[in-house]
Scaffold this motif. Sequence first.
Motif, mmCIF file in Angstrom:
data_model
loop_
_atom_site.group_PDB
_atom_site.id
_atom_site.type_symbol
_atom_site.label_atom_id
_atom_site.label_comp_id
_atom_site.label_asym_id
_atom_site.label_seq_id
_atom_site.Cartn_x
_atom_site.Cartn_y
_atom_site.Cartn_z
ATOM 1 N N HIS A 55 0.754 -1.260 -0.008
ATOM 2 C CA HIS A 55 -0.065 0.190 0.056
ATOM 3 C C HIS A 55 0.846 1.439 0.066
ATOM 4 O O HIS A 55 0.719 2.256 0.897
ATOM 5 N N THR A 56 1.928 1.300 -0.859
ATOM 6 C CA THR A 56 2.720 2.487 -0.994
ATOM 7 C C THR A 56 2.713 3.004 -2.350
ATOM 8 O O THR A 56 2.416 1.919 -3.346
ATOM 9 N N ILE A 57 3.074 3.964 -2.708
ATOM 10 C CA ILE A 57 3.132 4.525 -4.235
ATOM 11 C C ILE A 57 4.741 5.215 -4.342
ATOM 12 O O ILE A 57 5.135 5.742 -3.235
ATOM 13 N N ASP A 58 5.506 4.632 -5.265
ATOM 14 C CA ASP A 58 6.704 5.459 -5.463
ATOM 15 C C ASP A 58 6.505 6.518 -6.499
ATOM 16 O O ASP A 58 6.480 6.213 -7.840
ATOM 17 N N LEU A 59 6.858 7.703 -6.185
ATOM 18 C CA LEU A 59 6.712 8.737 -6.927
ATOM 19 C C LEU A 59 7.917 9.130 -7.792
ATOM 20 O O LEU A 59 7.886 10.128 -8.523
ATOM 21 N N SER A 60 8.998 8.548 -7.590
ATOM 22 C CA SER A 60 10.230 9.154 -8.007
ATOM 23 C C SER A 60 9.932 9.233 -9.643
ATOM 24 O O SER A 60 10.628 10.079 -10.274
ATOM 25 N N ASP A 61 9.563 8.260 -10.610
ATOM 26 C CA ASP A 61 9.476 8.170 -11.779
ATOM 27 C C ASP A 61 8.763 9.208 -12.337
ATOM 28 O O ASP A 61 9.044 9.912 -13.298
ATOM 29 N N ALA A 62 7.458 9.458 -11.652
ATOM 30 C CA ALA A 62 6.610 10.640 -12.130
ATOM 31 C C ALA A 62 7.369 12.011 -11.985
ATOM 32 O O ALA A 62 7.321 13.005 -12.634
ATOM 33 N N PHE A 63 8.133 12.237 -10.867
ATOM 34 C CA PHE A 63 9.052 13.237 -10.458
ATOM 35 C C PHE A 63 10.075 13.387 -11.577
ATOM 36 O O PHE A 63 10.152 14.566 -12.003
ATOM 37 N N LEU A 64 10.795 12.502 -11.747
ATOM 38 C CA LEU A 64 11.719 12.477 -13.020
ATOM 39 C C LEU A 64 11.220 12.836 -14.317
ATOM 40 O O LEU A 64 11.891 13.567 -14.824
ATOM 41 N N SER A 65 10.200 12.305 -14.462
ATOM 42 C CA SER A 65 9.411 12.520 -16.025
ATOM 43 C C SER A 65 9.098 13.884 -15.998
ATOM 44 O O SER A 65 9.306 14.704 -16.948
ATOM 45 N N ALA A 66 8.430 14.656 -14.909
ATOM 46 C CA ALA A 66 8.059 16.027 -15.068
ATOM 47 C C ALA A 66 9.409 16.969 -15.178
ATOM 48 O O ALA A 66 9.443 17.950 -15.692
ATOM 49 N N LEU A 67 10.478 16.558 -14.391
ATOM 50 C CA LEU A 67 11.812 17.074 -14.514
ATOM 51 C C LEU A 67 12.311 17.080 -15.993
ATOM 52 O O LEU A 67 12.642 18.193 -16.436
ATOM 53 N N VAL A 68 12.252 15.924 -16.528
ATOM 54 C CA VAL A 68 13.048 15.936 -17.859
ATOM 55 C C VAL A 68 12.011 16.628 -18.820
ATOM 56 O O VAL A 68 12.467 17.525 -19.765
ATOM 57 N N MET A 69 10.566 16.390 -18.573
ATOM 58 C CA MET A 69 9.823 17.319 -19.707
ATOM 59 C C MET A 69 10.087 18.886 -19.651
ATOM 60 O O MET A 69 9.954 19.450 -20.588
ATOM 61 N N GLU A 70 10.616 19.455 -18.533
ATOM 62 C CA GLU A 70 10.709 20.840 -18.451
ATOM 63 C C GLU A 70 12.159 21.249 -18.507
ATOM 64 O O GLU A 70 12.386 22.596 -18.416
ATOM 65 N N THR A 71 13.100 20.383 -18.835
ATOM 66 C CA THR A 71 14.450 20.545 -19.243
ATOM 67 C C THR A 71 14.452 21.195 -20.701
ATOM 68 O O THR A 71 14.074 20.318 -21.475
ATOM 69 N N PRO A 72 15.061 22.283 -21.003
ATOM 70 C CA PRO A 72 15.096 22.817 -22.095
ATOM 71 C C PRO A 72 15.974 21.704 -23.206
ATOM 72 O O PRO A 72 16.957 21.020 -22.539
ATOM 73 N N PHE A 73 15.522 21.655 -24.406
ATOM 74 C CA PHE A 73 16.130 20.989 -25.306
ATOM 75 C C PHE A 73 17.513 21.429 -25.774
ATOM 76 O O PHE A 73 18.431 20.567 -26.045
ATOM 77 N N VAL A 74 17.629 22.546 -25.629
ATOM 78 C CA VAL A 74 18.905 23.363 -26.016
ATOM 79 C C VAL A 74 19.066 24.358 -24.776
ATOM 80 O O VAL A 74 18.331 25.085 -24.309
ATOM 81 N N VAL A 75 20.105 23.729 -24.019
ATOM 82 C CA VAL A 75 20.556 24.562 -22.920
ATOM 83 C C VAL A 75 21.585 25.636 -22.907
ATOM 84 O O VAL A 75 22.660 25.310 -23.592
#
Length: 187
Positions: free
Chosen positions: A112-132
């Motif tokens: 009865h636990t959920i691991d949010l690490s994949d959701a957090f990493l996906s959100a972070l990656v989606m907002e990382t600019p393609f060209v930094v």
Amino acid sequence: MQPVIFALDERLANPGDTLPWAGHLDETGYTLGQDFTLPEGIDFDIALTNAGEGILASGILRAHVKGTCDRCLEDAEFDVSAEVDEYYLFEEPEHVEGEDDDVEFSLVSEDHTIDLSDAFLSALVMETPFVVLCREDCKGLCPVCGANLNEEDCGHAAQREQERMAASPFAALAGLNLDQEDDGKDA
């Protein structure tokens, strides 16, 4: 990314129950084509909602990110404010004929636990600019000598432009004098 585990309890026992959860992760970085560091970690503010067939996790995470500029290879920094939106089913759905086989979902674990690490990493990656970039008007490196064009003008850009103009098929037109006076003859 380190595990971000939330243990479900009686506060989310009934459909419609919602529980806010805010916190800080001392995450040091992630990789996406290059290594990014998170000097201040990650702050998150999410709501967990019992949606009947599972738990909906939605909210925002914020982080200050350091990486390398893609143009000049100097340090680059930017802030990320990313939306988290993940659904954790209580049990695996039955496969219905004709549905997409590649539908992805997460499950609430047996304990009865959920691991949010994949959701957090996906959100972070989606907002990382393609060209930094270190700044919007970064001039990059000289392709001839490698000088950082933000710091100095090595002169190679002007030299290459002159060479390009001289090689143009229209270079012969540069010598035309269009300001000659009319000799009085009509054409």
